[in-house]
Design a protein around this motif. Structure first.
Motif, PDB file in Angstrom:
ATOM      1  N   ARG A 176     -28.470  23.556 -39.921  1.00  0.00           N
ATOM      2  CA  ARG A 176     -28.446  22.384 -39.055  1.00  0.00           C
ATOM      3  C   ARG A 176     -27.005  21.991 -38.738  1.00  0.00           C
ATOM      4  O   ARG A 176     -26.096  22.148 -39.556  1.00  0.00           O
ATOM      5  CB  ARG A 176     -29.165  21.206 -39.725  1.00  0.00           C
ATOM      6  CG  ARG A 176     -28.522  20.695 -40.999  1.00  0.00           C
ATOM      7  CD  ARG A 176     -29.259  19.499 -41.566  1.00  0.00           C
ATOM      8  NE  ARG A 176     -28.658  18.996 -42.792  1.00  0.00           N
ATOM      9  CZ  ARG A 176     -27.651  18.128 -42.812  1.00  0.00           C
ATOM     10  NH1 ARG A 176     -27.151  17.672 -41.670  1.00  0.00           N
ATOM     11  NH2 ARG A 176     -27.144  17.707 -43.960  1.00  0.00           N
ATOM     12  N   SER A 177     -26.818  21.465 -37.546  1.00  0.00           N
ATOM     13  CA  SER A 177     -25.508  20.991 -37.124  1.00  0.00           C
ATOM     14  C   SER A 177     -25.251  19.594 -37.674  1.00  0.00           C
ATOM     15  O   SER A 177     -26.169  18.766 -37.752  1.00  0.00           O
ATOM     16  CB  SER A 177     -25.431  20.962 -35.592  1.00  0.00           C
ATOM     17  OG  SER A 177     -24.251  20.303 -35.168  1.00  0.00           O
ATOM     18  N   THR A 178     -23.996  19.329 -38.017  1.00  0.00           N
ATOM     19  CA  THR A 178     -23.624  17.987 -38.464  1.00  0.00           C
ATOM     20  C   THR A 178     -23.249  17.083 -37.292  1.00  0.00           C
ATOM     21  O   THR A 178     -23.043  15.885 -37.483  1.00  0.00           O
ATOM     22  CB  THR A 178     -22.419  18.055 -39.412  1.00  0.00           C
ATOM     23  OG1 THR A 178     -21.274  18.541 -38.680  1.00  0.00           O
ATOM     24  CG2 THR A 178     -22.714  18.968 -40.593  1.00  0.00           C
ATOM     25  N   GLY A 179     -23.097  17.647 -36.100  1.00  0.00           N
ATOM     26  CA  GLY A 179     -22.683  16.877 -34.936  1.00  0.00           C
ATOM     27  C   GLY A 179     -21.172  16.783 -34.766  1.00  0.00           C
ATOM     28  O   GLY A 179     -20.686  16.206 -33.783  1.00  0.00           O
ATOM     29  N   LEU A 180     -20.411  17.365 -35.705  1.00  0.00           N
ATOM     30  CA  LEU A 180     -18.959  17.238 -35.637  1.00  0.00           C
ATOM     31  C   LEU A 180     -18.369  17.999 -34.457  1.00  0.00           C
ATOM     32  O   LEU A 180     -17.392  17.548 -33.846  1.00  0.00           O
ATOM     33  CB  LEU A 180     -18.339  17.725 -36.950  1.00  0.00           C
ATOM     34  CG  LEU A 180     -16.812  17.686 -37.049  1.00  0.00           C
ATOM     35  CD1 LEU A 180     -16.260  16.306 -36.729  1.00  0.00           C
ATOM     36  CD2 LEU A 180     -16.365  18.148 -38.431  1.00  0.00           C
ATOM     37  N   ILE A 181     -18.921  19.136 -34.122  1.00  0.00           N
ATOM     38  CA  ILE A 181     -18.388  19.908 -32.990  1.00  0.00           C
ATOM     39  C   ILE A 181     -18.472  19.074 -31.718  1.00  0.00           C
ATOM     40  O   ILE A 181     -17.499  18.942 -30.962  1.00  0.00           O
ATOM     41  CB  ILE A 181     -19.154  21.234 -32.826  1.00  0.00           C
ATOM     42  CG1 ILE A 181     -18.963  22.117 -34.057  1.00  0.00           C
ATOM     43  CG2 ILE A 181     -18.682  21.976 -31.565  1.00  0.00           C
ATOM     44  CD1 ILE A 181     -19.838  23.353 -34.078  1.00  0.00           C
ATOM     45  N   GLU A 182     -19.630  18.490 -31.474  1.00  0.00           N
ATOM     46  CA  GLU A 182     -19.814  17.691 -30.268  1.00  0.00           C
ATOM     47  C   GLU A 182     -18.912  16.459 -30.287  1.00  0.00           C
ATOM     48  O   GLU A 182     -18.338  16.079 -29.256  1.00  0.00           O
ATOM     49  CB  GLU A 182     -21.278  17.264 -30.141  1.00  0.00           C
ATOM     50  CG  GLU A 182     -22.260  18.416 -29.923  1.00  0.00           C
ATOM     51  CD  GLU A 182     -22.613  19.175 -31.209  1.00  0.00           C
ATOM     52  OE1 GLU A 182     -23.331  20.195 -31.099  1.00  0.00           O
ATOM     53  OE2 GLU A 182     -22.179  18.750 -32.309  1.00  0.00           O
ATOM     54  N   ALA A 183     -18.777  15.825 -31.449  1.00  0.00           N
ATOM     55  CA  ALA A 183     -17.947  14.623 -31.552  1.00  0.00           C
ATOM     56  C   ALA A 183     -16.481  14.946 -31.285  1.00  0.00           C
ATOM     57  O   ALA A 183     -15.774  14.180 -30.608  1.00  0.00           O
ATOM     58  CB  ALA A 183     -18.107  13.994 -32.929  1.00  0.00           C
ATOM     59  N   ALA A 184     -16.015  16.072 -31.800  1.00  0.00           N
ATOM     60  CA  ALA A 184     -14.630  16.468 -31.554  1.00  0.00           C
ATOM     61  C   ALA A 184     -14.416  16.826 -30.090  1.00  0.00           C
ATOM     62  O   ALA A 184     -13.419  16.415 -29.473  1.00  0.00           O
ATOM     63  CB  ALA A 184     -14.262  17.648 -32.456  1.00  0.00           C
ATOM     64  N   HIS A 185     -15.329  17.585 -29.516  1.00  0.00           N
ATOM     65  CA  HIS A 185     -15.209  17.946 -28.105  1.00  0.00           C
ATOM     66  C   HIS A 185     -15.214  16.717 -27.206  1.00  0.00           C
ATOM     67  O   HIS A 185     -14.512  16.675 -26.188  1.00  0.00           O
ATOM     68  CB  HIS A 185     -16.336  18.894 -27.705  1.00  0.00           C
ATOM     69  CG  HIS A 185     -16.155  20.296 -28.207  1.00  0.00           C
ATOM     70  ND1 HIS A 185     -17.162  21.238 -28.173  1.00  0.00           N
ATOM     71  CD2 HIS A 185     -15.071  20.917 -28.733  1.00  0.00           C
ATOM     72  CE1 HIS A 185     -16.711  22.377 -28.656  1.00  0.00           C
ATOM     73  NE2 HIS A 185     -15.444  22.204 -29.013  1.00  0.00           N
ATOM     74  N   ALA A 186     -15.977  15.716 -27.562  1.00  0.00           N
ATOM     75  CA  ALA A 186     -16.016  14.487 -26.767  1.00  0.00           C
ATOM     76  C   ALA A 186     -14.656  13.797 -26.734  1.00  0.00           C
ATOM     77  O   ALA A 186     -14.369  13.019 -25.812  1.00  0.00           O
ATOM     78  CB  ALA A 186     -17.074  13.532 -27.321  1.00  0.00           C
ATOM     79  N   ARG A 187     -13.832  14.053 -27.710  1.00  0.00           N
ATOM     80  CA  ARG A 187     -12.488  13.475 -27.769  1.00  0.00           C
ATOM     81  C   ARG A 187     -11.422  14.447 -27.276  1.00  0.00           C
ATOM     82  O   ARG A 187     -10.220  14.203 -27.431  1.00  0.00           O
ATOM     83  CB  ARG A 187     -12.188  13.034 -29.208  1.00  0.00           C
ATOM     84  CG  ARG A 187     -13.047  11.843 -29.642  1.00  0.00           C
ATOM     85  CD  ARG A 187     -13.074  11.702 -31.144  1.00  0.00           C
ATOM     86  NE  ARG A 187     -13.742  10.467 -31.572  1.00  0.00           N
ATOM     87  CZ  ARG A 187     -15.062  10.315 -31.660  1.00  0.00           C
ATOM     88  NH1 ARG A 187     -15.862  11.329 -31.335  1.00  0.00           N
ATOM     89  NH2 ARG A 187     -15.583   9.172 -32.052  1.00  0.00           N
ATOM     90  N   GLY A 188     -11.847  15.563 -26.697  1.00  0.00           N
ATOM     91  CA  GLY A 188     -10.905  16.533 -26.159  1.00  0.00           C
ATOM     92  C   GLY A 188     -10.265  17.431 -27.192  1.00  0.00           C
ATOM     93  O   GLY A 188      -9.250  18.082 -26.918  1.00  0.00           O
ATOM     94  N   LEU A 189     -10.841  17.482 -28.390  1.00  0.00           N
ATOM     95  CA  LEU A 189     -10.278  18.279 -29.475  1.00  0.00           C
ATOM     96  C   LEU A 189     -10.939  19.652 -29.561  1.00  0.00           C
ATOM     97  O   LEU A 189     -12.172  19.764 -29.465  1.00  0.00           O
ATOM     98  CB  LEU A 189     -10.455  17.562 -30.812  1.00  0.00           C
ATOM     99  CG  LEU A 189      -9.688  16.254 -30.992  1.00  0.00           C
ATOM    100  CD1 LEU A 189     -10.191  15.521 -32.236  1.00  0.00           C
ATOM    101  CD2 LEU A 189      -8.191  16.507 -31.094  1.00  0.00           C
ATOM    102  N   LEU A 190     -10.139  20.680 -29.754  1.00  0.00           N
ATOM    103  CA  LEU A 190     -10.665  22.002 -30.065  1.00  0.00           C
ATOM    104  C   LEU A 190     -11.223  22.013 -31.480  1.00  0.00           C
ATOM    105  O   LEU A 190     -10.789  21.224 -32.331  1.00  0.00           O
ATOM    106  CB  LEU A 190      -9.556  23.051 -29.945  1.00  0.00           C
ATOM    107  CG  LEU A 190      -8.942  23.265 -28.563  1.00  0.00           C
ATOM    108  CD1 LEU A 190      -7.657  24.075 -28.686  1.00  0.00           C
ATOM    109  CD2 LEU A 190      -9.928  23.954 -27.644  1.00  0.00           C
TER     110      LEU A 190
END
Length: 332
Positions: A261-275
């Motif tokens: 399962r995904s923790t959602g961190l990838i999406e949260a980081a991408h939403a802030r413009g972070l790789l």
């Protein structure tokens, strides 16, 4: 004082890099001793887009590629009688006491006499032990540039500053040194094929004031590092860095039934413009989720949207990326 070493400037202009990136973690340590020119060269031959030299400083200020200041486990220093008197029974690094031989007690000339050893001899090939030297950052830069030109493809450098506060307390600040070496080689802007990474926020904030190179906040497996993965932590990171380098279980977590399962961190980081670059992918069963092979695990992270992976076996990561990209629907 920074030790003077020659470095050849690269050709000008932005360097496009593939996505997601395959980062040769310490080179190709699954095959050869880590942080050696041979290991970096093999990583590139196996398909890595970036090589990752961890950087520590010698007594005379040279930046050398070692995973830690302690040389005991990855070099032959312990069997070198001429350096027996350099052994320290207790040496503090970031508040933790260690025993061994430490890079800051050696000059670059002395380091050049040492030979590398496999860090995981119980698991991996040891036939190259004692044959490979310890490179400087300048030598890694030149290797990457010449190999890139010969291969006709973009390659990048991904240095990690190891224990910056410890080095600064010794009068060997890593931030100024690495920026100087890279700038002397022509790597000095956000389009340069370089990522600088550290676990220490203060070091990255210092680098943010010194250079326009892309910066990556490393996020470890411990609870304190996990604070960077919170909403507030990501907001802060976006103020001084361009991405996060994350322990993979902060991103995807395997369940007891084999599900992930995904923790959602990838999406949260991408939403802030972070790789988002995930670490570390290894092929030995002890580091794989139950029921998954190395290629299966990598595919899950590519499908989840990571922007890069740190891999001890970069050939396997390159093959998994190729299969992922072949199977991904074409953009409309």
């Amino acid at each position: 004082m920074l030790a003077a070493c020659a470095v050849t400037p690269p050709p000008g202009g932005p360097v496009p890099l593939p996505a997601p990136l395959v980062i040769g973690h310490r080179g190709a340590p699954g095959h050869l001793p880590e942080h050696t020119l041979a290991s970096y060269r093999l990583a590139i031959e196996l398909g890595a887009d970036c090589v990752e030299p961890d950087l520590v400083a010698t007594r005379d200020g040279a930046l050398i590629a070692r995973h830690e200041p302690n040389l005991s486990e990855t070099t032959d220093v312990a069997v070198r009688p001429e350096f027996r008197d350099r052994y320290r029974a207790a040496h503090a690094i970031d508040g933790a006491s260690q025993a061994g031989w430490f890079a800051s007690d050696f000059t670059l000339a002395e380091i050049r006499t040492l030979r590398a050893r496999q860090a995981l001899p119980e698991l991996r090939f040891t036939g190259a032990d004692g044959r490979l030297g310890i490179p400087t950052l300048e030598e890694v830069i030149d290797l990457v540039r010449t190999t890139s030109a010969a291969a006709g493809r973009a390659l990048c450098l991904y240095p990690e500053l190891k224990h910056p506060a410890y080095h600064r307390a010794l009068g060997l600040p890593l931030e100024e040194a690495v920026v100087e070496v890279l700038a002397r080689g022509g790597f000095d802007g956000p389009e340069a094929p370089v990522f600088l990474q550290s676990f220490e926020r203060s070091s990255l904030e210092r680098l943010d004031r010194l250079t326009g190179l892309r910066l990556v906040q490393l996020v470890g497996s411990d609870e304190a590092s996990g604070a960077f993965a919170s909403a507030a932590g990501l907001d802060a990171v976006a103020g001084y860095a361009d991405g996060i380098g994350v322990w993979k279980l902060h991103l995807l977590r395997p369940g007891p039934d084999g599900s992930v399962r995904s923790t959602g961190l990838i999406e949260a980081a991408h939403a802030r413009g972070l790789l988002v670059h995930a670490w570390t992918f290894r092929s030995e069963p002890r580091w794989l989720p139950p029921g998954l092979g190395a290629a299966d695990e990598l595919r899950l992270f590519f499908e989840a949207g990571v922007d890069g992976v740190f891999a001890d076996f970069p050939g396997e990561a390159h093959a998994a990326r190729t299969q992922f990209l072949l199977g991904r629907p074409a953009a409309p």
